[in-house]
Enzyme design. Sequence first.
Site, short mmCIF file in Angstrom:
data_model
loop_
_atom_site.label_atom_id
_atom_site.label_comp_id
_atom_site.label_asym_id
_atom_site.label_seq_id
_atom_site.Cartn_x
_atom_site.Cartn_y
_atom_site.Cartn_z
N PHE A 113 -16.06 27.81 7.54
CA PHE A 113 -14.82 27.06 7.73
C PHE A 113 -13.94 27.34 6.52
O PHE A 113 -14.41 27.32 5.37
CB PHE A 113 -15.11 25.56 7.85
CG PHE A 113 -13.90 24.78 8.27
CD1 PHE A 113 -13.44 24.86 9.58
CD2 PHE A 113 -13.21 24.00 7.37
CE1 PHE A 113 -12.31 24.15 9.98
CE2 PHE A 113 -12.07 23.30 7.76
CZ PHE A 113 -11.62 23.37 9.06
N ASP A 184 -23.54 24.31 4.42
CA ASP A 184 -22.58 23.36 4.95
C ASP A 184 -23.05 22.98 6.35
O ASP A 184 -23.17 23.84 7.23
CB ASP A 184 -21.18 23.99 4.97
CG ASP A 184 -20.12 23.05 5.52
OD1 ASP A 184 -20.47 22.10 6.25
OD2 ASP A 184 -18.93 23.29 5.24
N TYR A 209 -17.80 12.68 10.52
CA TYR A 209 -16.89 12.25 11.60
C TYR A 209 -17.03 13.10 12.85
O TYR A 209 -16.37 12.82 13.84
CB TYR A 209 -15.42 12.24 11.12
CG TYR A 209 -14.98 13.46 10.36
CD1 TYR A 209 -14.69 14.66 11.03
CD2 TYR A 209 -14.84 13.43 8.99
CE1 TYR A 209 -14.29 15.77 10.33
CE2 TYR A 209 -14.44 14.56 8.28
CZ TYR A 209 -14.15 15.72 8.96
OH TYR A 209 -13.76 16.84 8.28
N LYS A 210 -17.88 14.11 12.79
CA LYS A 210 -18.07 14.97 13.95
C LYS A 210 -19.24 14.43 14.79
O LYS A 210 -19.13 13.37 15.39
CB LYS A 210 -18.32 16.41 13.50
CG LYS A 210 -17.13 17.04 12.79
CD LYS A 210 -17.44 18.45 12.31
CE LYS A 210 -16.28 19.07 11.56
NZ LYS A 210 -15.14 19.41 12.43
N ARG A 356 -13.05 25.59 23.03
CA ARG A 356 -14.25 25.08 22.39
C ARG A 356 -14.67 23.77 23.04
O ARG A 356 -13.84 22.87 23.21
CB ARG A 356 -13.90 24.87 20.92
CG ARG A 356 -15.02 24.76 19.97
CD ARG A 356 -14.50 24.77 18.54
NE ARG A 356 -13.83 23.53 18.18
CZ ARG A 356 -13.80 23.01 16.94
NH1 ARG A 356 -14.38 23.66 15.93
NH2 ARG A 356 -13.19 21.88 16.69
#
Lengths: 397, 397
Positions: A113, A184, A209-210, A356
Amino acid sequence: MTDFTATKAMFHLPEGVVYLDGNSLGPLPKAAPERMQQVMCEEWGEMLITGWNKAGWMAQPAAVGDRIARLIGAEPGHVVMGDTLSIKVYQALAAALTLRPERKVILSDSGNFPTDLYMAEGLIGGLDKGHELRVVAPEEVEQAITEEVAVLMLTQVDYRTGRMHDMARLTRKAHENGVLAIWDLAHSAGAVPVDLAGCGADFAVGCTYKFLNGGPGAPAFIYVAPRHADMARPALSGWLGHAAPFAFEQAYRAGDGIARMRVGTPPVLALASLETALDIWDGVDMAALRARSQALSERFIAAVEATCPMLELASPRDADRRGSQVSFRFAHGYEAMQACIAHGVIGDFRAPDIMRFGITPLYIDEADIDRAAAVIARIMEQRLWDDAAYRARAAVT
Amino acid sequence: MTDFTATKAMFHLPEGVVYLDGNSLGPLPKAAPERMQQVMCEEWGEMLITGWNKAGWMAQPAAVGDRIARLIGAEPGHVVMGDTLSIKVYQALAAALTLRPERKVILSDSGNFPTDLYMAEGLIGGLDKGHELRVVAPEEVEQAITEEVAVLMLTQVDYRTGRMHDMARLTRKAHENGVLAIWDLAHSAGAVPVDLAGCGADFAVGCTYKFLNGGPGAPAFIYVAPRHADMARPALSGWLGHAAPFAFEQAYRAGDGIARMRVGTPPVLALASLETALDIWDGVDMAALRARSQALSERFIAAVEATCPMLELASPRDADRRGSQVSFRFAHGYEAMQACIAHGVIGDFRAPDIMRFGITPLYIDEADIDRAAAVIARIMEQRLWDDAAYRARAAVT
């Protein structure tokens, strides 16, 4: 045995929506608003300053960290919460570089990312000691791990394609070459079983938060392997990482172990929301979650491929090499995703052409998958992604 | 004209308590829980991922920053929210040092809050370029500002004594010597009128859970003077400070102006709580607040000094050299403060001997001051701070 009907009932999901974007922002746990009221009214409102001790706010970053530790295979007492993932990447990388002062290469991949790469760039720009951020293609990582490398810094699951690195294998190769590994887990924590201790990972970071459903802007976590935890001097040496924060000493003395990775005042309200999400996770077996994620993903891929020849699978076909998302390439992906959302199937789009879909078994079931696949099929067949066609059709219905 | 009866009514204050610790953690705005419910249920719950745009979450750090800008005399568009104060100190100092590469001294004082010094220590330790953190006594700061100094980094109001630096004067002297000034407004924002633009401050940072009443762990703010905002390359170069965060480019390009001081995902829930506190601040005139803060402080000092000869004023006697708190020295200060709290007067203690009372006119009035002074007088007169005496008395009542 995890009861996924029960976990689904613990989330608020808007009427008529199939939510396949929990890999970006998880939905609201039904218990979260009430817990937040309690923290705001009974703790903050009534206890005021005494809440730091009486309500346990000061201990929250470590206590919540321990609950996350179980989900990522970390040793208890070696995960702490706070800040954002970007900040945690900076902390981990800065600490790792001090443990390999004689080496100058940070190895990462183009599937990372971007913020991880940006933070590395900012760090080594400040250090100004000739470090190189070497970014290779994901499939070239393994052979690029050499004795020249100080730190291997990877996001395990690619945010666009869901392609998953073999953490155990790459960490082993890293260690064989004297390289430290930072993982990560942004798209791993709560998505796939992770075994940090078993893999011997040196550092790990992630957000909540995912897949973990902590809420928008929920705090990040950091893990430091016990063998390093007392070694690295923290770059972000804030008062709550001090050995005695309330002694208000003038000089910094790093706290023991993971405590030194704390920086400033803990985000109490955000942590309260996250805690209700973790109440749900406490009952979840990660192996069962993985099996269900794979079954739902396979069902989704099969259904979409059977009806939408123009969508090309961007995720690995091998379920064991995929995280908990399914991505397709389509030249008009942006418009197609807008049409999906308009028809109640929420996924997202990542440039240049990736549609996605997050597959999150805590609240997505077979019926959701079938409905999503049917909606996508109709959108593709009727070219609802075509703006002109879409507007014309909308005008008559 | 600010109506302080009206502002007091906007806070929840526990029955029977006089809260003189709003300089550490402000109380709960009554509107905050409902606003939080709305953000959780209607925004997060219903909008899910689309809340980032639809509910304005992505724009929140700048929008909230603008509301704080008014309170600290900053130009609109030059304050942004996020992270903790420690992180913001790091960002400001790192940026300032890049603007004075030829100088090696960071000047601060022993009245600074320790985390500012710790973060500076961590930063220069990482840079490893021979920087020196020079810490002098507060009264020696002015003469220590020389052409050798790169950055003057001060907390305007001393967290223990409330002693306030003359921001305009010290900033002027700094600039005369080519020194950049960073002001930590932790105990200034919402406490005293601040005029960053008028003083020509180069950088400022602060937190929002003290006088601003944003809630435990509420996010911090950072100000960069417009003349520097596009200059300094951020050390913490996170994706949300990128010129195009959603282009997901592999290399960092700093965003325009203050936007580059954003790092990771904004703390949406914490910002929602802060917003309700700022709704109250929107109606407050800072000059009126200051006048009232001084009147209440003088009343408090006079009452305590009249009845408690053993308490020695630790704050400056000159109201214009004091922030919005009053501190007394007392050898048994810790025990005395425990007794105060047990009797409904909440202040706090700072080692070695400081009893600290925040004077916050938004919700503290004359009756509170008189009651607090009376309680303190009784505690001192009856030696309720003496553990043995206190226990004996508690046993018979």
